[in-house]
Design an enzyme around this catalytic site. Structure first.
Site, PDB file in Angstrom:
ATOM      1  N   TYR A 100       0.858  -1.188   0.000  1.00 54.46           N
ATOM      2  CA  TYR A 100       0.000   0.000   0.000  1.00 54.46           C
ATOM      3  C   TYR A 100       0.890   1.234   0.000  1.00 54.46           C
ATOM      4  O   TYR A 100       1.833   1.329   0.792  1.00 54.46           O
ATOM      5  CB  TYR A 100      -0.889   0.025   1.245  1.00 54.46           C
ATOM      6  N   GLU A 183      -3.234   7.506  -4.409  1.00 55.04           N
ATOM      7  CA  GLU A 183      -3.114   6.222  -3.701  1.00 55.04           C
ATOM      8  C   GLU A 183      -2.923   5.063  -4.678  1.00 55.04           C
ATOM      9  O   GLU A 183      -3.597   5.004  -5.702  1.00 55.04           O
ATOM     10  CB  GLU A 183      -4.400   5.996  -2.883  1.00 55.04           C
TER      11      GLU A 183
END
Ligand code: GDP
Ligand code: MN
Length: 361
Positions: A100, A183
């Site tokens: 992530y 992201e």
């Protein structure tokens, strides 16, 4: 403004971050002539503006020879309340590990905040809740055009050598595209190196002109519908539907919900002088959100008359509970219309909001 996955990936590609080869289709037929561009498997991804598509059936890994039929099925679906209008068809990646990586504006430090976790692909909020130490964070001075090397080492640990270039490219994209969030979840390892398997970019609403983006582009079907009715409307992530008159009152209602431990599902300002028709449309629109369990209707009568509002609520004929706070012009008439019809009425917005939060506990 939230860009769709394929738009976000196009930006990342422009900054040198590898993304899977893919095409956007608006009907299954558009896939047929392009099948030769893929190997024997591909991934179909519903371009809906929500996360968690994987779990909701919005990500389909399919043999290429079945892809058109699988795409047709996907176009017929709703993913977490959003009808599928666009599908991104991508080469299937051979995924090893999932990470992530994101950059967001941190309001308390007024700086970009870079987040990294070795467990990607999953809901990062739940990782942060259950194992806060698993999510690494560094803030970067907004004056810097790169993430400093020491910050990258803190953030990425022994992955710093491999991932520093990706983090810096994402950081440049974040800065130059006026993003409030950029992201990659997941950032994956494959035999061909690192890839952004998913991407999400939210552009600062105040920077749309500079970014050449249309102001107020409706994001979702529901936002388009709301726009057509002339409501100010935004989809949010919670369970409590919100309808108010006036942006300030509606914002205050949403704040109060958050302060009371609840989450608003939307922002809807019916505007001044709403009649029964407008109120009916507003109530039906909000009730139509699959996530909505209760609705708080907060109306301060002035040009808007409470009896018209009451009629609109009655005509909407919805199944969810509505916590009604009606005050001002024709308040008594409005209450009389709703009395005995199963609606709970509240003197103040505090009471209405608390009741809504309690109702879904
Ligand atoms: P989200 O659920 O809406 O965040 O959608 P993602 O694009 O993140 O996809 C969810 C999950 O599907 C990823 O974490 C991967 O595990 C898987 N996935 C997505 N694309 C591929 C792919 O090309 N190959 C493989 N094997 N898995 C994929
Ligand atoms: Mn994802």
């Amino acid at each position: 403004m939230r860009l769709s996955e394929h738009e976000a990936k196009e930006i990342l590609r422009g900054y040198g971050i590898p993304v899977p080869a893919g095409i956007v289709i608006r009907s299954p037929g558009e896939l047929e002539p392009r099948l030769g561009e893929f190997g024997d498997q591909l991934v179909l991804k519903a371009q809906v503006p929500v996360g968690g598509r994987g779990k909701a059936g919005g990500i389909v890994v399919t043999p290429t020879k079945e892809a058109v039929a699988r795409a047709a099925a996907l176009f017929g679906k709703e993913i977490r309340g959003f009808p599928v209008r666009e599908v991104l068809a991508e080469e299937r990646l051979e995924i090893g590990k999932e990470y992530y990586l994101s950059i967001a504006v941190d309001r308390s430090s007024r700086s970009p905040l870079v987040l990294f976790a070795e467990s990607g692909g999953v809901d990062i909020e739940s990782v942060a809740r259950e194992r806060p130490e698993a999510v690494k964070r560094v803030t970067v001075s907004p004056l810097l055009t790169d993430i400093p090397p020491f910050a990258l080492r803190d953030l990425l640990g022994n992955m710093a050598k491999d991932l520093s270039p990706v983090a810096n490219r994402l950081y440049r994209a974040f800065r130059e595209k006026d993003a409030v969030l950029a992201e990659i979840n997941p950032l994956v390892t494959t035999p061909k190196g690192f890839f952004a398997a998913d991407a999400k970019i939210i552009v600062d609403e105040s920077a749309l002109a500079r970014q050449g983006l249309p102001k107020g582009r409706a994001q979702t079907e529901r936002e388009r519908e709301a726009e057509a009715h002339g409501f100010s409307y935004v989809d949010l992530e919670g369970e409590i539907g919100v309808i108010g008159n006036g942006a300030g009152l509606t914002m205050a209602t949403i704040d109060l919900i958050a302060l009371s431990g609840g989450r608003a599902a939307n922002f809807l300002d019916v505007g001044g002088g709403a009649d029964r028709e407008r109120v009916r449309h507003a109530v039906q629109l909000v009730a139509g959100l699959p996530s909505v369990q209760v609705i708080v209707l907060n109306i301060l009568g002035g040009i808007t008359r409470c009896d018209e509002v009451a009629k609109g609520i009655l005509e909407a004929g919805i199944s969810q509970k509505v916590m009604v706070r009606l005050a001002g012009v024709n308040e008594a008439e409005g209450r009389a219309l709703l009395a005995g019809k199963g609606y709970t009425m509240y003197e103040t917005m505090d009471e209405a909001v608390l009741a809504a939060v309690e109702a879904i506990r």
